[in-house]
Design a protein around this motif. Structure first.
Motif, PDB file in Angstrom:
ATOM      1  N   SER A  48       0.817  -1.220   0.000  1.00 10.41           N
ATOM      2  CA  SER A  48       0.000   0.000   0.000  1.00 10.41           C
ATOM      3  C   SER A  48       0.850   1.269   0.000  1.00 10.41           C
ATOM      4  O   SER A  48       0.438   2.292  -0.537  1.00 10.41           O
ATOM      5  N   LYS A  49       2.026   1.205   0.635  1.00 13.35           N
ATOM      6  CA  LYS A  49       2.958   2.323   0.718  1.00 13.35           C
ATOM      7  C   LYS A  49       2.238   3.617   1.128  1.00 13.35           C
ATOM      8  O   LYS A  49       2.271   4.628   0.419  1.00 13.35           O
ATOM      9  N   THR A  50       1.619   3.585   2.299  1.00 17.47           N
ATOM     10  CA  THR A  50       0.959   4.775   2.821  1.00 17.47           C
ATOM     11  C   THR A  50       1.963   5.782   3.382  1.00 17.47           C
ATOM     12  O   THR A  50       1.606   6.925   3.664  1.00 17.47           O
ATOM     13  N   LYS A 278      -5.927  -3.332  -3.812  1.00 15.09           N
ATOM     14  CA  LYS A 278      -4.970  -2.789  -4.779  1.00 15.09           C
ATOM     15  C   LYS A 278      -5.659  -1.825  -5.736  1.00 15.09           C
ATOM     16  O   LYS A 278      -5.112  -0.781  -6.099  1.00 15.09           O
ATOM     17  N   GLU A 279      -6.892  -2.181  -6.138  1.00 17.29           N
ATOM     18  CA  GLU A 279      -7.638  -1.330  -7.066  1.00 17.29           C
ATOM     19  C   GLU A 279      -7.965   0.015  -6.413  1.00 17.29           C
ATOM     20  O   GLU A 279      -7.870   1.066  -7.048  1.00 17.29           O
ATOM     21  N   ILE A 280      -8.339  -0.023  -5.139  1.00 17.88           N
ATOM     22  CA  ILE A 280      -8.624   1.218  -4.409  1.00 17.88           C
ATOM     23  C   ILE A 280      -7.390   2.112  -4.373  1.00 17.88           C
ATOM     24  O   ILE A 280      -7.463   3.322  -4.601  1.00 17.88           O
ATOM     25  N   LYS A 281      -6.246   1.501  -4.092  1.00 17.95           N
ATOM     26  CA  LYS A 281      -4.993   2.264  -4.032  1.00 17.95           C
ATOM     27  C   LYS A 281      -4.597   2.810  -5.410  1.00 17.95           C
ATOM     28  O   LYS A 281      -4.246   3.979  -5.549  1.00 17.95           O
ATOM     29  N   ASN A 282      -4.681   1.945  -6.424  1.00 18.81           N
ATOM     30  CA  ASN A 282      -4.245   2.343  -7.770  1.00 18.81           C
ATOM     31  C   ASN A 282      -5.141   3.422  -8.367  1.00 18.81           C
ATOM     32  O   ASN A 282      -4.657   4.333  -9.047  1.00 18.81           O
ATOM     33  N   ASN A 283      -6.457   3.325  -8.146  1.00 15.99           N
ATOM     34  CA  ASN A 283      -7.372   4.337  -8.682  1.00 15.99           C
ATOM     35  C   ASN A 283      -7.098   5.715  -8.093  1.00 15.99           C
ATOM     36  O   ASN A 283      -7.268   6.734  -8.768  1.00 15.99           O
ATOM     37  N   ALA A 284      -6.669   5.736  -6.848  1.00 15.23           N
ATOM     38  CA  ALA A 284      -6.355   7.005  -6.184  1.00 15.23           C
ATOM     39  C   ALA A 284      -4.901   7.419  -6.391  1.00 15.23           C
ATOM     40  O   ALA A 284      -4.470   8.455  -5.877  1.00 15.23           O
ATOM     41  N   LYS A 285      -4.159   6.580  -7.122  1.00  9.07           N
ATOM     42  CA  LYS A 285      -2.720   6.797  -7.325  1.00  9.07           C
ATOM     43  C   LYS A 285      -1.979   6.887  -5.990  1.00  9.07           C
ATOM     44  O   LYS A 285      -1.056   7.681  -5.807  1.00  9.07           O
ATOM     45  N   GLY A 286      -2.436   6.046  -5.057  1.00  7.60           N
ATOM     46  CA  GLY A 286      -1.777   5.947  -3.758  1.00  7.60           C
ATOM     47  C   GLY A 286      -2.468   6.771  -2.684  1.00  7.60           C
ATOM     48  O   GLY A 286      -3.142   7.761  -2.970  1.00  7.60           O
ATOM     49  N   TYR A 287      -2.326   6.313  -1.440  1.00  8.84           N
ATOM     50  CA  TYR A 287      -2.864   7.016  -0.279  1.00  8.84           C
ATOM     51  C   TYR A 287      -1.724   7.382   0.660  1.00  8.84           C
ATOM     52  O   TYR A 287      -0.895   6.530   0.994  1.00  8.84           O
ATOM     53  N   LYS A 288      -1.689   8.624   1.100  1.00 10.59           N
ATOM     54  CA  LYS A 288      -0.732   9.055   2.116  1.00 10.59           C
ATOM     55  C   LYS A 288      -1.374   9.076   3.505  1.00 10.59           C
ATOM     56  O   LYS A 288      -0.682   9.104   4.510  1.00 10.59           O
ATOM     57  N   ASN A 289      -2.699   9.071   3.524  1.00 12.22           N
ATOM     58  CA  ASN A 289      -3.449   9.044   4.773  1.00 12.22           C
ATOM     59  C   ASN A 289      -3.901   7.611   5.018  1.00 12.22           C
ATOM     60  O   ASN A 289      -4.838   7.126   4.393  1.00 12.22           O
TER      61      ASN A 289
END
Length: 330
Positions: A48-50, A278-289
């Motif tokens: 996820s690399k948050t 993974k789809e949630i992360k990729n659609n948002a181009k990553g999450y920092k929160n």
């Protein structure tokens, strides 16, 4: 935002607000609590690399209901130990089985925090390790031959035949390199003739696949140790290394033949949930929160989960609030 393929940008555009406002509304209204620990837990990680320090998030899944229990910020041992320690002991003692890949940290955490639970090694990951060992043998054998040789060609282009549980017969086709009509089972036979080591490794892998499909909880221990003895006889370095892994995880492999409501305990159902995460992360181009990412996963993956207002400044989130209401003080 209930649909996992939605994004904050698309929701903002649809409601004529900014993406920042959409995120703020989501943070206010979606704060999902952890679900109660069930009888059977599946545990796995996702990239996820948050943050720089937290590259992998840990997912907990209910095997029987397929509901996501929780998302943990990382998979480090100290984090997982602290997480489970905060859960009441009476609740932790209700867990009977935990399915996982061959990650030592998970096993040690379960033994320390869920002492009544039996660990089950996910069969897919064991076979994956076997295929990786077989592939290393293939590459080692292949590199002994010139790149223009028939042996190199077969091992390079048709390596996939070694990893199929069954190579089905197809219509023979003309092969320019081999100067003959040939089908896939015949190609596999040619590959296995190239090296005794490769052939032995292939048949050992096939034997384990058969054991995984046809053994049961009563016979698994005996069948597994018979297979390990055959691995010892091979004297193939890659197989001997894998043998140590099977011995180390022997009890967990045996436990994996347990069935709950007619289904064998595996992490198979976790793969589809990982795909959504993974789809949630990729659609948002990553999450920092991380908290936003956690709540989004729980909100999307559990059908019965509903928003629950957690903020303290609802008025400025309401639909139809006039833009430019606030003026900068002089």
């Amino acid at each position: 935002m209930k649909e996992y393929n939605s994004t904050f940008s698309s929701a903002a555009k649809h409601n004529n607000i900014s993406s920042t406002q959409a995120e703020a509304i989501f943070d206010d209204y979606v704060n999902i609590p952890r679900q109660t620990l069930p009888r059977v837990i599946c545990i796995d990680e996702i990239y996820s690399k948050t943050s720089r320090k937290n590259k992998y998030s840990c997912l907990l899944l209910d095997f029987e209901t397929s509901n996501l229990i929780d998302v943990i910020i990382n998979r480090r041992k100290t984090t997982l130990l602290n997480y489970f320690e905060k859960i009441p002991k009476s609740e932790r003692e209700n867990v009977e089985y935990v399915s996982m890949d061959l990650y030592e940290t998970y096993r040690s955490v379960v033994k320390l925090r869920l002492p009544k639970a039996k660990v089950c090694a996910d069969p897919f990951h064991v076979i994956k390790n076997y295929n990786e060992a077989l592939d290393k043998v293939r590459k080692r054998v292949m590199n002994k031959f010139p790149k223009k040789s028939v042996e190199y060609y077969l091992l390079k282009k048709f390596n996939w035949t070694l990893f199929k549980d069954e190579v089905r017969e197809n219509e023979s086709k003309w092969n320019k390199k081999l100067h003959r009509y040939i089908n896939y089972p015949q190609i596999l036979d040619l590959i296995l003739r190239i090296s005794d080591e490769l052939r032995t490794a292939y048949y050992l892998k096939s034997d384990y696949v058969y054991f995984n499909k046809h053994s049961n909880l009563e016979n698994a221990e005996n069948d597994l140790w018979k297979h390990i003895e055959e691995m010892k006889k091979s004297n193939i370095q890659e197989i001997l290394k894998l043998k140590k892994t099977l011995i180390n995880w022997s009890q967990e492999i045996i436990n994996s033949f347990t069935f709950i409501d007619g289904r064998r305990i595996t992490n198979g159902i976790m793969e589809s949930k990982n795909g959504i995460a993974k789809e949630i992360k990729n659609n948002a181009k990553g999450y920092k929160n991380f908290l936003r990412y956690r709540n989004r996963c729980l909100y999307c993956m559990n059908k019965t989960t509903k928003p629950n207002y957690a903020g303290s400044h609802k008025s400025i989130r309401m639909k139809g609030w006039p833009r430019g209401r606030y003026k900068k003080n002089k």
